[in-house]
Design an enzyme around this catalytic site. Structure first.
Site, PDB file in Angstrom:
ATOM      1  N   PHE A 137       0.843  -1.203   0.000  1.00  0.00           N
ATOM      2  CA  PHE A 137       0.000   0.000   0.000  1.00  0.00           C
ATOM      3  C   PHE A 137       0.871   1.243   0.000  1.00  0.00           C
ATOM      4  CE2 PHE A 137       0.870  -1.043   4.453  1.00  0.00           C
ATOM      5  CZ  PHE A 137       1.339   0.166   4.940  1.00  0.00           C
ATOM      6  N   GLU A 139       0.154   4.966   1.921  1.00  0.00           N
ATOM      7  CA  GLU A 139      -0.835   5.516   2.855  1.00  0.00           C
ATOM      8  C   GLU A 139      -0.415   6.858   3.431  1.00  0.00           C
ATOM      9  OE1 GLU A 139      -3.188   2.854   5.618  1.00  0.00           O
ATOM     10  OE2 GLU A 139      -1.817   3.772   7.057  1.00  0.00           O
ATOM     11  N   ASN A 238      12.499  -8.036   3.826  1.00  0.00           N
ATOM     12  CA  ASN A 238      12.753  -9.359   3.226  1.00  0.00           C
ATOM     13  C   ASN A 238      14.172  -9.355   2.676  1.00  0.00           C
ATOM     14  OD1 ASN A 238      10.077  -9.989   3.724  1.00  0.00           O
ATOM     15  ND2 ASN A 238       9.433  -9.882   1.591  1.00  0.00           N
ATOM     16  N   HIS A 293       7.329  -6.629  11.356  1.00  0.00           N
ATOM     17  CA  HIS A 293       7.263  -5.723  10.201  1.00  0.00           C
ATOM     18  C   HIS A 293       5.862  -5.162  10.005  1.00  0.00           C
ATOM     19  CE1 HIS A 293       5.194  -8.844   8.068  1.00  0.00           C
ATOM     20  NE2 HIS A 293       5.381  -8.345   6.874  1.00  0.00           N
ATOM     21  N   GLY A 296       0.685  -8.345  11.132  1.00  0.00           N
ATOM     22  CA  GLY A 296       0.654  -9.780  10.863  1.00  0.00           C
ATOM     23  C   GLY A 296      -0.776 -10.261  10.665  1.00  0.00           C
TER      24      GLY A 296
END
Length: 376
Positions: A137, A139, A238, A293, A296
């Site tokens: 996203f 935002e 990641n 992060h 979840g």
DNA sequence: ATGTGC
């Protein structure tokens, strides 16, 4: 919670009794901890089951690397921009309409953009500046609460100015890289072999591309609002990085795990929840040098569609916090509904209880852009 | 997660 399933890797989950964690997620964490070379596996409070390996976790290995643990979206992360839009001038309806189409290819000079942002061209450049799917996203947010005014100011943030949080990654590039390492790597790639060197080189390129991508998303988002933005932070969750500090030296795999070693980070809630700007503290092996992060997932994508059967997609365009969500892909709207995610305060609370973060500020969602494309 | 799988 701490176990040693194979007398080799230490397995830990950072949580409180109030943290929602499915047993399947912990089972995946333990199975992953049993992979060759694994020394440490830590589940963060946003831990949830993934495709084979859990998300919201960090793994330290020795001797071998495991590209599949980083997953397909190599370099996925969060970038935060402070804008020159004063929160008091917010015009929800007008801005929601005015935001352009971020789904199509950017009409600017991609090669120049990549060069300016330290990234190289790749076969997936037509996706540069696009958000992608899943939980990604962009935002716009307002500063809801300030706990550490000095830290906020040090970052160049102003409580009266809106900020833009961008969550995206390397789009098709990371996926294409991972595909080349899925066959026969169950034992991992030897760290000193050519395959590992090749992976790490391509992985690093994907990180740079993803960072340039987030910067272009911010640029494209702010343009129609006639706003300027300054990047405050940009952190990947990641990744595969060499870890040589105290604790066992080795290879740190992060899958939905934010580094606790690169200064302040944002831990976003769902699209109907607050986001937390936090200062990592006490980074070390207890947390695998990492933080949650995000909130979840609590429900699988499939379950979310089923459980929200009575909810209308339209109702999901406005959240309980008064924010707007632009998501014209109906299936994605249900999958990404706030109800499908853990409460972010339970996740950040677990990190605080473990002594891993100090809250700098809480950010309130204003307008979330996910996609203007997709199934009606 | 994915210029997405049949």
């Amino acid at each position: 919670m701490e176990t040693e399933p194979n007398d080799r890797a230490t397995v830990r989950v950072i949580a409180t009794p109030k943290t929602w964690i499915e047993s399947e997620a912990v089972a995946q964490l333990e199975r992953t901890a049993a992979l060759p070379g694994m020394r440490l596996a830590v589940g963060l409070p946003d831990l949830h089951a993934g495709k084979g390996h859990p998300i919201g976790a960090a793994f330290l290995s020795q001797g071998v690397i495991h590209p599949r643990l980083v997953g397909n979206d190599i370099g996925c992360g969060m970038g935060l921009w402070v804008t020159d839009l004063p929160a008091r001038k917010l015009k929800l309806d007008a801005w929601t309409k005015r935001l352009g189409d971020l789904d199509g290819p950017w009409d600017g000079d991609r090669e120049a953009w990549l060069a300016d942002h330290g990234a190289a061209p790749c076969p997936f450049d037509s996706a540069l500046g696009t958000i992608g799917g899943g939980n990604h996203f962009a935002e716009l947010q307002a500063v809801e609460r300030v706990d550490d005014a000095a830290a906020l100011a040090a970052l160049g943030l102003d409580r009266k100015a809106l900020v833009l949080l961008v969550h995206s990654g390397s789009r098709g590039l990371g996926e294409s890289i991972l595909q080349d390492y899925l066959d026969g790597d169950a034992a991992g790639l030897p760290e000193d072999g050519p395959a590992a060197a090749d992976y790490l080189r391509r992985h690093d390129a994907a990180l740079h591309w993803a960072e340039a991508n987030r910067a272009l998303i911010a640029h494209r988002f702010l343009g129609p609002l006639r706003a300027a933005g300054t990047r405050v932070l940009d952190v990947n969750h990641n990744t595969l990085t060499r870890h040589d500090g105290p604790g066992a030296p080795g290879w740190l795999h992060r899958k939905g795990a934010t580094p606790a070693t690169e200064g302040p980070v944002v831990i976003p809630g769902s699209r109907g929840d607050m986001s937390y700007l936090v200062e990592p503290v006490n980074a070390g092996p207890d947390s695998a040098w990492s933080l949650a992060h995000g909130a979840g997932r609590k429900w699988t994508r499939r379950d979310a569609r089923g459980k929200l059967g009575k909810t209308r997609a339209r109702d999901l365009t406005r959240t309980a916090l008064g924010s707007r969500v632009i998501c014209e892909d109906r299936a994605l709207m249900f999958e990404e509904a706030p109800q499908a995610y853990k409460a972010v305060d339970s996740v950040v609370g677990a990190l605080e209880a473990a002594g891993l973060v100090r809250v700098i500020a809480v950010l309130r969602p204003v307008i979330t852009y996910k996609t203007r494309r997709g199934a009606p």
